[in-house]
Write a protein that holds these residues in place. Structure first.
Motif, short mmCIF file in Angstrom:
data_model
loop_
_atom_site.label_atom_id
_atom_site.label_comp_id
_atom_site.label_asym_id
_atom_site.label_seq_id
_atom_site.Cartn_x
_atom_site.Cartn_y
_atom_site.Cartn_z
N TRP A 73 0.85 -1.20 0.00
CA TRP A 73 0.00 0.00 0.00
C TRP A 73 0.89 1.25 0.00
O TRP A 73 1.95 1.26 0.62
N PRO A 74 0.49 2.31 -0.71
CA PRO A 74 1.35 3.50 -0.86
C PRO A 74 1.78 4.13 0.46
O PRO A 74 0.99 4.23 1.40
N ARG A 75 3.05 4.54 0.49
CA ARG A 75 3.62 5.27 1.62
C ARG A 75 4.21 6.57 1.08
O ARG A 75 4.86 6.58 0.04
N LEU A 76 3.98 7.62 1.80
CA LEU A 76 4.50 8.93 1.42
C LEU A 76 5.74 9.20 2.25
O LEU A 76 5.69 9.15 3.49
N HIS A 77 6.88 9.41 1.60
CA HIS A 77 8.09 9.74 2.35
C HIS A 77 8.45 11.20 2.10
O HIS A 77 8.30 11.73 1.00
N PHE A 96 7.79 9.69 7.23
CA PHE A 96 6.95 8.97 6.28
C PHE A 96 5.62 8.67 6.95
O PHE A 96 5.49 8.65 8.17
N CYS A 97 4.61 8.48 6.13
CA CYS A 97 3.30 8.06 6.63
C CYS A 97 2.63 7.22 5.55
O CYS A 97 2.87 7.41 4.36
N THR A 139 15.67 3.72 4.06
CA THR A 139 15.81 3.61 5.51
C THR A 139 14.72 4.42 6.22
O THR A 139 14.35 4.11 7.34
N ILE A 140 14.18 5.42 5.54
CA ILE A 140 13.14 6.27 6.13
C ILE A 140 11.94 5.43 6.53
O ILE A 140 11.39 5.60 7.62
N TYR A 141 11.51 4.51 5.68
CA TYR A 141 10.29 3.76 5.96
C TYR A 141 10.51 2.28 6.24
O TYR A 141 9.57 1.57 6.55
N SER A 142 11.73 1.79 6.15
CA SER A 142 11.98 0.40 6.53
C SER A 142 12.70 0.41 7.87
O SER A 142 13.74 1.02 8.02
N GLY A 143 12.14 -0.25 8.83
CA GLY A 143 12.66 -0.20 10.19
C GLY A 143 13.88 -1.06 10.43
O GLY A 143 14.37 -1.13 11.54
N ALA A 144 14.39 -1.74 9.40
CA ALA A 144 15.48 -2.69 9.59
C ALA A 144 16.71 -2.05 10.23
O ALA A 144 17.24 -2.55 11.21
#
Length: 175
Positions: A73-77, A96-97, A139-144
């Motif tokens: 699903w779309p994520r806005l960074h 990001f959201c 890295t902004i939206y992937s918590g790894a």
């Protein structure tokens, strides 16, 4: 295929210690998503708040997606930058959201953060400008790897998004 229309704007930002702010934005989706119309990324103009700490951008977002599934699903960074009187730009925050999954209008507040770096990098940021930035934007939206970063809180970016969903009922998804 099911379709999603995202129509709205990046209203502005509050809570940043810097002035003369602008925002670079982009949308990230999974492999099952196809952008039918609109642009996948953009940048607002620079706004210097005259009263208070609110930077107003009113930057339009108009996207039309087709999808074969809900995965990805779309994520806005977002990247908020500040510009000094010499035209130099430095990072004020990443954020990001997720795009809401229910139809209708939505008010979103997206908190931001920036990497701190070492004490030398923090000192250089205070006197020279610049500062540490992420090497990889995902890295902004992937918590790894994000949990290992030392960060400082930034301000908040405010968005207004309207969502239209089409043909989801054909694929067993109730809207």
């Amino acid at each position: 295929m099911a379709e999603v229309h995202v129509i709205g704007q990046i209203v502005g930002a509050t809570g940043f210690s810097e002035s003369s702010l602008f925002c670079k934005w982009g949308i990230h989706t999974g492999a099952a998503w196809k952008l039918l119309s609109g642009v996948r990324e953009g940048q607002t103009q620079v706004d210097t708040p005259q009263l208070g700490d609110t930077a107003y951008w009113s930057h339009p977002i108009d996207l039309h997606f087709a999808t074969k599934g809900l995965q990805g699903w779309p994520r806005l960074h977002l990247q908020v930058w500040s510009q000094d009187s010499f035209g130099r730009c430095q990072l004020a925050g990443y954020g990001f959201c997720h795009v809401p999954s229910s139809p209708g209008t939505h008010q979103l507040d997206c908190p931001t953060w920036r990497p701190l770096g070492s004490w030398r990098e923090q000192l250089a940021r205070a006197f020279v400008g610049g500062g540490p930035q992420l090497l990889h934007g995902d890295t902004i939206y992937s918590g790894a790897d994000r949990y290992r970063l030392h960060t400082a809180a930034g301000g908040t970016v405010h968005l207004q998004l309207g969502l239209l969903l089409r043909h989801f009922d054909r694929y067993g998804v109730e809207c």
